[in-house]
Structures are given as C-alpha cells and as structure tokens.
Scaffold this active site. Structure first.
Site, PDB file in Angstrom:
ATOM      1  N   TYR A 154      39.109  71.781  40.962  1.00 22.65           N
ATOM      2  CA  TYR A 154      38.621  70.456  41.444  1.00 22.65           C
ATOM      3  C   TYR A 154      39.014  69.520  40.562  1.00 22.65           C
ATOM      4  O   TYR A 154      39.101  69.638  39.412  1.00 22.65           O
ATOM      5  CB  TYR A 154      37.135  70.706  41.395  1.00 22.65           C
ATOM      6  CG  TYR A 154      36.435  69.485  41.835  1.00 22.65           C
ATOM      7  CD1 TYR A 154      36.559  68.951  43.140  1.00 22.65           C
ATOM      8  CD2 TYR A 154      35.642  68.657  41.131  1.00 22.65           C
ATOM      9  CE1 TYR A 154      35.715  67.816  43.560  1.00 22.65           C
ATOM     10  CE2 TYR A 154      34.951  67.453  41.463  1.00 22.65           C
ATOM     11  CZ  TYR A 154      35.113  67.081  42.497  1.00 22.65           C
ATOM     12  OH  TYR A 154      34.221  65.865  42.993  1.00 22.65           O
ATOM     13  N   ASP A 249      43.911  69.165  33.502  1.00 21.34           N
ATOM     14  CA  ASP A 249      42.558  68.449  33.759  1.00 21.34           C
ATOM     15  C   ASP A 249      41.697  69.284  32.920  1.00 21.34           C
ATOM     16  O   ASP A 249      41.093  70.320  33.269  1.00 21.34           O
ATOM     17  CB  ASP A 249      42.184  68.609  35.435  1.00 21.34           C
ATOM     18  CG  ASP A 249      41.143  68.069  35.826  1.00 21.34           C
ATOM     19  OD1 ASP A 249      40.153  67.541  34.997  1.00 21.34           O
ATOM     20  OD2 ASP A 249      40.768  67.621  37.071  1.00 21.34           O
ATOM     21  N   LYS A 277      33.257  64.407  31.529  1.00 22.95           N
ATOM     22  CA  LYS A 277      32.061  65.080  31.242  1.00 22.95           C
ATOM     23  C   LYS A 277      31.571  64.934  29.678  1.00 22.95           C
ATOM     24  O   LYS A 277      31.159  63.842  28.994  1.00 22.95           O
ATOM     25  CB  LYS A 277      32.162  66.498  31.570  1.00 22.95           C
ATOM     26  CG  LYS A 277      32.259  66.408  32.938  1.00 22.95           C
ATOM     27  CD  LYS A 277      32.179  67.786  33.779  1.00 22.95           C
ATOM     28  CE  LYS A 277      31.932  67.529  35.405  1.00 22.95           C
ATOM     29  NZ  LYS A 277      33.153  67.940  36.073  1.00 22.95           N
TER      30      LYS A 277
HETATM   31  C1  LIG Z   1      33.881  67.024  37.220  1.00 22.59           C
HETATM   32  C2  LIG Z   1      35.186  67.236  37.316  1.00 22.59           C
HETATM   33  C3  LIG Z   1      36.186  66.036  37.887  1.00 22.59           C
HETATM   34  C4  LIG Z   1      35.346  64.904  38.420  1.00 22.59           C
HETATM   35  O1  LIG Z   1      34.699  63.995  37.443  1.00 22.59           O
HETATM   36  P1  LIG Z   1      33.697  63.137  37.977  1.00 22.59           P
HETATM   37  O2  LIG Z   1      33.143  62.355  36.766  1.00 22.59           O
HETATM   38  O3  LIG Z   1      32.655  63.851  38.619  1.00 22.59           O
HETATM   39  O4  LIG Z   1      34.440  62.318  38.858  1.00 22.59           O
HETATM   40  C5  LIG Z   1      37.503  66.361  37.686  1.00 22.59           C
HETATM   41  N1  LIG Z   1      37.998  67.309  37.559  1.00 22.59           N
HETATM   42  C6  LIG Z   1      37.259  68.555  36.833  1.00 22.59           C
HETATM   43  C7  LIG Z   1      38.046  69.596  36.426  1.00 22.59           C
HETATM   44  C8  LIG Z   1      35.898  68.380  36.822  1.00 22.59           C
HETATM   45  O5  LIG Z   1      35.152  69.299  36.425  1.00 22.59           O
END
Ligand SMILES: *Cc1c(COP(=O)(O)O)cnc(C)c1O
Length: 439
Positions: A154, A249, A277
């Site tokens: 994701y 990511d 995060k």
């Molecule tokens: C949570 C997440 C996102 C998106 O971040 P948001 O702050 O929710 O937009 C992107 N990449 C990864 C790996 C994530 O866990």
C-alpha cells in the site's frame, strides 16, 4: 469479564453506538478512513475519547490496551508528555505561517542525519502526498513513465497506485478502487512480491520505460510480509542496471525499525525514500527524500511542481521533532526490539495451543497474527474463508478482555515505547483466554 464470543460481540457500547448513528448520517459509512468501520469484524466501531501511554478510553469509559497505536505514528504511545508539551508550546506561537519556520529545518536535518544516502528532504502532510510526489519526481528525473509496484503493498490512496494495494482493499475483497480510470493506471505495473524472475522479465521487456520501482521494504499493509534480503538486493541491482530509481516506501518502517528505517536494518540504500506516521509523532507529517541531484528537480529550483498549504507547519514539526528526539535520546529502537522479542516469547506457547493455525510474524515492534494454514506467506495471499470468521470472533473476544486489535485480519499490530513488560503479559493472557473461548 465475558469469555463467550457471542456475549463479547453483543457487549453494549451505548455511547459509541449513538455517536456512530449520528456519524453515519453526516459521514459516509460513519468513518473518515474505511478500515475503522469494523466491516471485517462486525459490530459498530468504538469511539475513543482519550489515550494515555499504551491505553485508550472509549466513549463509554472503558479502557483498552492499544495494539494499533493509530496505525503506527504513536511510537511513544498516546499523549507522551514531551510531545504534548512541544505541541502546546508551538501552538501558543501560532499554528501556521504559510512561510518558512525553524522547525522545518530542524526536522529536515534530523531526517538527513538519520537515513542512509539522502541529502535533502521535502516535508508534506501525509504519507499519500509523500509517495505521490516521490513518483512524480522519479518520472521527471528519469524522463520515463512506468512505475512498478508489488501486489499487497500500500502506498496511499493516489489513483495510479491504488491497484492490488493491501489491507484496505483486501479487507473489502477488491483488487482496486472504483473511480480510477484505466488510463490512470496504464503506467503502473503490478508484480508479485518475492519473485525475482517476474521483475527480471519485466525489465527485460520494458526496462527503458521504467521510471521507478516502489516497495515497502518490510511490507506491512497486507499482514506483515518480510522479504528475503536477496529479493530486495535484486531490486537494487536491476533498477541500477536499467537507470530506474528504487523507492523505499518507509511510511510505516521509517524511524520505527531503526533510526535509518528498513534501509539501515537491511543494509540496502534506495534512491528515494518516503516517510509518514512516526515522523509526525501523531500530527499530519509526511516526507520524501533523496540525493541532491534528484531533489533539485523539485520546484522552485526545478521543473517538478509540488506544494502544500500546511506543509512544514510549526505544530506538526514540533511533534515530529519531539518524537524523534525521545527515540534517539533513549535509544528507543533497542528497547522496541527487546519488547518485540519479549512478546514473541510470551505468544509462542499461546499460539501453539490455538484451536486453528495462527503464526506470529514479527519485525522489531511490528507484528502480525497470521491465520494462513501453511505458515506465514511472503507474498500477498488471500486468507482462507474461515479465517475471516475466526478473526472476527477473536477480535471481539479480545475487546471483551480489554485489548484493542486492528479490526481486520490483514492488518499488522504496533508496539510503542509505552508498552511495558506487564502490558505484554496482559496481552498474552487475554489472547490465551480469547482463543480458549473459540475452541
Ligand atoms: C499509511 C501508509 C501510506 C499512506 O499514508 P497516509 O498518511 O495514510 O496518507 C503510504 N505508504 C505506506 C507504506 C503506508 O503504510
């Protein structure tokens, strides 16, 4: 304390119930992010009114040991005094200027000093924004269009990445979102994790058109799917060979698995990295980072546009800085690793006695209770039909025990520095009781 799953599922939460009914009138599905809605586990979502350390309190005044930690940002736990104080102090000086502030420099310096191979960072307000912008930058820098992502990873909810995108979609049994025109994903190639041959084959065919390969170096959005180091090394090698960028990511793993994220832990340095995060410590912050040569393509120096009204605001910066300073000051990462190891020791005997297959997958302070039959998978695999029902029953039994798990079998759990040895024992105990009720 009720030990029957039926009783647990029906345990009344009148104030949460009331709030949820009001919410569904004015907010689609009653929630502002789909997995919060309890659709995968049944019942209505709990509304929380406060959090302190490792505990949440719901609108009905019940307390829960929290294994979600807001899906990762709260690595110090809820309302850590240093973070609260930093935010309060920043607020009193004004919440946003729409102009540069010292906190941006301080947070950027900490990111650059922490993460391998990067020289510059641009701060944004979410992980989604960070990834969107990193992809645009990779395309601008390489002059190529194609993006390679992996099934089950994701990367936020940007159109062109919302394909085979992990838990949120898996929970709802959909490969991809409505409202995304095929043309928008025409430049996205999706490959399975853990499969070097598939990557090699794609590069052999289309290598000259690939701008970037993006991956969660420790995929944590379809359960937890730790990859073989050789697979990640092969991505590093193939991208380099073909002049494509490798993007890690690290929105979940950054500043969680080590000071230098998964890159440091694995000893593999990507071209670009994205953060979110933990870097905001509970305030909306994202970031993307890379070498000066690539980052220079961003406006205002370069021709790649990217902007944000609240990007780098002083309140969010104060929260992120305070969080990173507590982590760095106390060597939080070794404490988190020790907590994770302790949890593993406590859970193994409990899981061996589980009435159905359940495996612990753990990387540092991230863990997943996998309900796959033949052991934990390394690529995105759909859970067997019965697993969904089992997980729902387990989730509600744990709620009745005062433990808040993520409300989907595809979601990983998070530990924080606020979790103590006795909290972990409590968790193991609750899991033993809950599993016993499901026998
Ligand atoms: C949570 C997440 C996102 C998106 O971040 P948001 O702050 O929710 O937009 C992107 N990449 C990864 C790996 C994530 O866990």
């Amino acid at each position: 304390m009720s030990h029957s799953p039926e009783g647990a599922a029906r345990r009344p939460h009148p104030r949460s119930q009331q709030l949820y009914e009001r919410a569904t009138r004015v907010i689609p599905g009653g929630v502002n992010s789909p997995v919060r809605a309890f659709r995968a586990v049944g019942g209505t979502p709990l509304f929380f009114t406060s959090g302190r350390g490792a505990y949440l309190t719901d609108a009905d005044g019940r307390s829960y040991l929290d294994l979600v930690c807001s899906w990762g940002p709260l690595i110090l736990g809820h309302a850590h005094p240093a973070v609260v104080e930093a935010i309060a102090q920043a607020c009193r000086q004004g919440t946003t200027f729409g102009a540069p502030c010292p906190g941006e420099v301080e947070l950027a310096e900490r990111v650059v000093a922490s993460y391998p191979g990067i020289e510059q960072v641009r701060l944004v307000s979410s992980g989604t924004e960070a990834v969107m912008s990193a992809i645009r930058l990779a395309r601008a820098f390489t002059g190529r269009d194609l993006i390679v992502k992996f099934s089950g990873c994701y990367h936020g909810h940007a159109d062109h990445l919302l394909v085979a995108a992990g838990s949120g979609l898996a929970t709802f049994g959909r490969p991809s979102s409505a409202g995304v025109p095929e043309a928008f994903t025409a430049c996205t190639r999706v490959l399975p994790l853990d499969d070097e041959a598939a990557v090699e084959e794609l590069f052999a065919r289309d290598g000259g058109r690939i701008a970037a390969v993006i991956i969660e170096p420790v995929p944590a959005n379809h359960g937890l799917l730790p990859q073989r180091r050789e697979f990640l090394e092969s991505l590093r090698a193939v991208t380099r060979r073909h002049g494509a960028l490798l993007i890690f990511d690290e929105v979940i793993s950054g500043f969680r698995l080590a000071r230098g994220g998964a890159a440091e832990r694995l000893g593999i340095v990507p071209d670009l990295a994205t953060f979110g995060k933990v870097i905001g410590g509970g305030m909306p912050v994202g970031a993307f980072a890379g070498p000066r040569e690539v980052m220079a393509r961003l406006a205002p120096d370069g021709d790649t546009y990217q902007a944000g009204t609240l990007s780098g605001n002083p309140v969010a910066m104060a929260s992120g800085i305070a969080t990173l300073d507590v982590l760095t000051g106390g060597n939080g990462w070794s404490t988190l690793e020790a907590l994770g190891a302790q949890l593993e020791g406590l859970l193994q005997p409990v899981l061996r006695e589980a009435p159905f297959p359940m495996h612990l997958v753990r990387v540092g302070s991230l863990f997943w209770l996998s309900m796959h039959e033949g052991g934990a998978p390394r690529s995105a695999a759909t859970l067997p039909q019965e697993a969904a029902g089992r997980f729902a029953a387990l989730f509600h039994a744990m709620l009745a025990e005062g433990v808040y798990l993520p409300p989907s079998a595809y979601e990983a759990c998070f530990l924080s520095l606020a979790h103590t040895a006795s909290d972990l024992e409590r968790f193991a105990q609750a899991l033993r009781h809950s599993l016993a009720t499901l026998r």
